[in-house]
Design a protein around this motif. Structure first.
Motif, PDB file in Angstrom:
ATOM      1  N   GLY A  33       0.808  -1.221   0.000  1.00 33.82           N
ATOM      2  CA  GLY A  33       0.000   0.000   0.000  1.00 33.82           C
ATOM      3  C   GLY A  33       0.841   1.270   0.000  1.00 33.82           C
ATOM      4  N   TYR A  34       2.019   1.233   0.560  1.00 34.38           N
ATOM      5  CA  TYR A  34       2.881   2.404   0.652  1.00 34.38           C
ATOM      6  C   TYR A  34       3.978   2.411  -0.418  1.00 34.38           C
ATOM      7  CZ  TYR A  34       0.921   3.722   5.152  1.00 34.38           C
ATOM      8  OH  TYR A  34       0.078   4.132   6.149  1.00 34.38           O
ATOM      9  N   ALA A  35       4.423   1.234  -0.783  1.00 37.76           N
ATOM     10  CA  ALA A  35       5.587   1.148  -1.666  1.00 37.76           C
ATOM     11  C   ALA A  35       5.295   0.220  -2.843  1.00 37.76           C
ATOM     12  CB  ALA A  35       6.794   0.650  -0.877  1.00 37.76           C
ATOM     13  N   ALA A  36       4.266   0.536  -3.586  1.00 36.10           N
ATOM     14  CA  ALA A  36       3.815  -0.318  -4.685  1.00 36.10           C
ATOM     15  C   ALA A  36       4.899  -0.508  -5.745  1.00 36.10           C
ATOM     16  CB  ALA A  36       2.557   0.259  -5.315  1.00 36.10           C
ATOM     17  N   HIS A  37       5.764   0.484  -5.937  1.00 36.07           N
ATOM     18  CA  HIS A  37       6.781   0.354  -6.975  1.00 36.07           C
ATOM     19  C   HIS A  37       7.986  -0.500  -6.547  1.00 36.07           C
ATOM     20  CE1 HIS A  37       7.997   3.864  -4.625  1.00 36.07           C
ATOM     21  NE2 HIS A  37       9.231   3.610  -5.026  1.00 36.07           N
ATOM     22  N   GLU A  38       7.961  -1.028  -5.339  1.00 37.16           N
ATOM     23  CA  GLU A  38       9.011  -1.943  -4.868  1.00 37.16           C
ATOM     24  C   GLU A  38       8.616  -3.383  -5.204  1.00 37.16           C
ATOM     25  OE1 GLU A  38      11.818  -1.019  -3.686  1.00 37.16           O
ATOM     26  OE2 GLU A  38      11.503   1.019  -2.995  1.00 37.16           O
TER      27      GLU A  38
ATOM     28  N   VAL B 145      14.680  -3.337   4.953  1.00 39.29           N
ATOM     29  CA  VAL B 145      15.591  -2.259   4.549  1.00 39.29           C
ATOM     30  C   VAL B 145      14.861  -1.302   3.610  1.00 39.29           C
ATOM     31  CG1 VAL B 145      17.657  -1.752   3.179  1.00 39.29           C
ATOM     32  CG2 VAL B 145      17.731  -3.511   4.943  1.00 39.29           C
ATOM     33  N   THR B 146      14.057  -1.854   2.708  1.00 36.78           N
ATOM     34  CA  THR B 146      13.282  -1.045   1.777  1.00 36.78           C
ATOM     35  C   THR B 146      12.328  -0.121   2.523  1.00 36.78           C
ATOM     36  OG1 THR B 146      13.392  -2.773   0.107  1.00 36.78           O
ATOM     37  CG2 THR B 146      11.634  -1.170  -0.142  1.00 36.78           C
ATOM     38  N   VAL B 147      11.753  -0.610   3.587  1.00 36.23           N
ATOM     39  CA  VAL B 147      10.778   0.148   4.378  1.00 36.23           C
ATOM     40  C   VAL B 147      11.391   1.432   4.929  1.00 36.23           C
ATOM     41  CG1 VAL B 147       9.512   0.030   6.566  1.00 36.23           C
ATOM     42  CG2 VAL B 147       9.331  -1.825   4.925  1.00 36.23           C
ATOM     43  N   GLU B 148      12.690   1.419   5.168  1.00 31.69           N
ATOM     44  CA  GLU B 148      13.358   2.597   5.724  1.00 31.69           C
ATOM     45  C   GLU B 148      13.160   3.838   4.848  1.00 31.69           C
ATOM     46  OE1 GLU B 148      14.929   2.896   8.724  1.00 31.69           O
ATOM     47  OE2 GLU B 148      14.143   0.888   9.072  1.00 31.69           O
ATOM     48  N   ARG B 149      12.899   3.653   3.570  1.00 25.40           N
ATOM     49  CA  ARG B 149      12.717   4.786   2.657  1.00 25.40           C
ATOM     50  C   ARG B 149      11.315   5.386   2.724  1.00 25.40           C
ATOM     51  NH1 ARG B 149      15.621   1.870  -2.396  1.00 25.40           N
ATOM     52  NH2 ARG B 149      14.413   0.172  -1.574  1.00 25.40           N
ATOM     53  N   TYR B 150      10.438   4.808   3.531  1.00 29.16           N
ATOM     54  CA  TYR B 150       9.038   5.254   3.586  1.00 29.16           C
ATOM     55  C   TYR B 150       8.657   5.608   5.026  1.00 29.16           C
ATOM     56  CZ  TYR B 150       9.166   3.169  -1.001  1.00 29.16           C
ATOM     57  OH  TYR B 150       9.510   2.855  -2.285  1.00 29.16           O
ATOM     58  N   PRO B 151       8.844   6.870   5.411  1.00 28.72           N
ATOM     59  CA  PRO B 151       8.556   7.281   6.787  1.00 28.72           C
ATOM     60  C   PRO B 151       7.096   7.069   7.185  1.00 28.72           C
ATOM     61  CG  PRO B 151       9.575   9.078   5.531  1.00 28.72           C
ATOM     62  CD  PRO B 151       9.382   7.943   4.607  1.00 28.72           C
TER      63      PRO B 151
ATOM     64  N   ASP C 236       3.103   3.662  10.371  1.00 28.73           N
ATOM     65  CA  ASP C 236       1.790   3.028  10.276  1.00 28.73           C
ATOM     66  C   ASP C 236       1.605   2.013  11.406  1.00 28.73           C
ATOM     67  OD1 ASP C 236      -0.647   2.409   8.399  1.00 28.73           O
ATOM     68  OD2 ASP C 236       0.209   0.454   8.957  1.00 28.73           O
ATOM     69  N   LYS C 237       0.474   2.129  12.113  1.00 27.20           N
ATOM     70  CA  LYS C 237       0.215   1.277  13.273  1.00 27.20           C
ATOM     71  C   LYS C 237       0.171  -0.211  12.883  1.00 27.20           C
ATOM     72  CE  LYS C 237      -3.045   0.505  16.991  1.00 27.20           C
ATOM     73  NZ  LYS C 237      -4.345   0.740  17.535  1.00 27.20           N
ATOM     74  N   SER C 238      -0.470  -0.527  11.778  1.00 26.23           N
ATOM     75  CA  SER C 238      -0.558  -1.925  11.342  1.00 26.23           C
ATOM     76  C   SER C 238       0.823  -2.482  11.043  1.00 26.23           C
ATOM     77  CB  SER C 238      -1.420  -2.047  10.081  1.00 26.23           C
ATOM     78  OG  SER C 238      -2.729  -1.661  10.355  1.00 26.23           O
TER      79      SER C 238
END
Length: 195
Positions: free
Chosen positions: A62-67, A115-121, A126-128
């Motif tokens: 939902g946040y990083a669809a292009h990954e 590691v990828t998640v680190e690019r998406y504050p 996000d609580k979930s």
């Protein structure tokens, strides 16, 4: 009566030997059963991790669809890891190595995802996602605990079936050593940290 004394003595010796053999056999069976049950706990912990992954991937998507490549890598690694199972009664070193390799692939894919998640504050807040990440961390700890318990029980079983005189009963009854869970290749080298 004196003529029956040697027969009575032989009968007593046979009875004692049989009683000892049955006791040793039962002890080995119990240790093997406990180690196999503990292996089921290891697999259950890995299954919990695999069950968490679809929710984690959906949240990240939902946040990083292009990954897409990273997300597909996690899904593929999960599929491989859940396909590889071992019968608890047949824990050979080769099968254990296959199982470990599949689980290492999933661990690596999860690491790349995190590691990828680190690019998406926004995702990191996000609580979930935070809840899923916390559950995943707890599951990784549980996996480590269960693997250590399995190694302890399987190691105790392996020692028992190799000790004299129990090894005679173990070899007669066909008890085989169990493979232990080993550390990942290269884990003996500390990671290089640079600031």
């Amino acid at each position: 009566m004196k003529k029956y004394l040697p027969l009575i003595l032989i009968a007593v010796l046979i009875f004692v030997a049989l009683k000892w053999g049955i006791g040793v056999n039962n002890m080995i069976v119990e240790k093997e059963g406990l180690a196999q049950a503990q292996w089921a706990n290891v697999e259950s912990s890995y299954q919990r991790r695999a069950d968490l992954i679809p929710n984690l991937v959906s949240t990240v998507k939902g946040y990083a669809a292009h990954e897409k490549e990273t997300l597909e890598g996690v899904i593929k690694a999960r599929s491989e890891a859940t396909k590889t199972t071992i019968n608890a009664g047949d824990l050979t070193p080769d099968k254990m190595a296959q199982f470990q390799k599949a689980q290492q692939g999933l661990s690596g894919a999860l690491s790349r995802l995190l590691v990828t998640v680190e690019r998406y504050p926004d995702l990191k807040a996000d609580k979930s996602f935070l809840e899923l990440q916390s559950q995943l961390e707890g599951t990784e700890n549980r996996i480590q605990v269960e693997r250590n318990r399995f190694n302890g029980m399987a190691g105790d079983y392996n020692i028992t079936i190799k000790k004299i005189p129990t090894n005679f009963i173990a070899s007669f009854r066909g008890f085989n050593a169990m493979a232990l869970y080993k550390s990942d290749a290269g884990s003996e080298n500390a990671p290089k940290v640079e600031f």
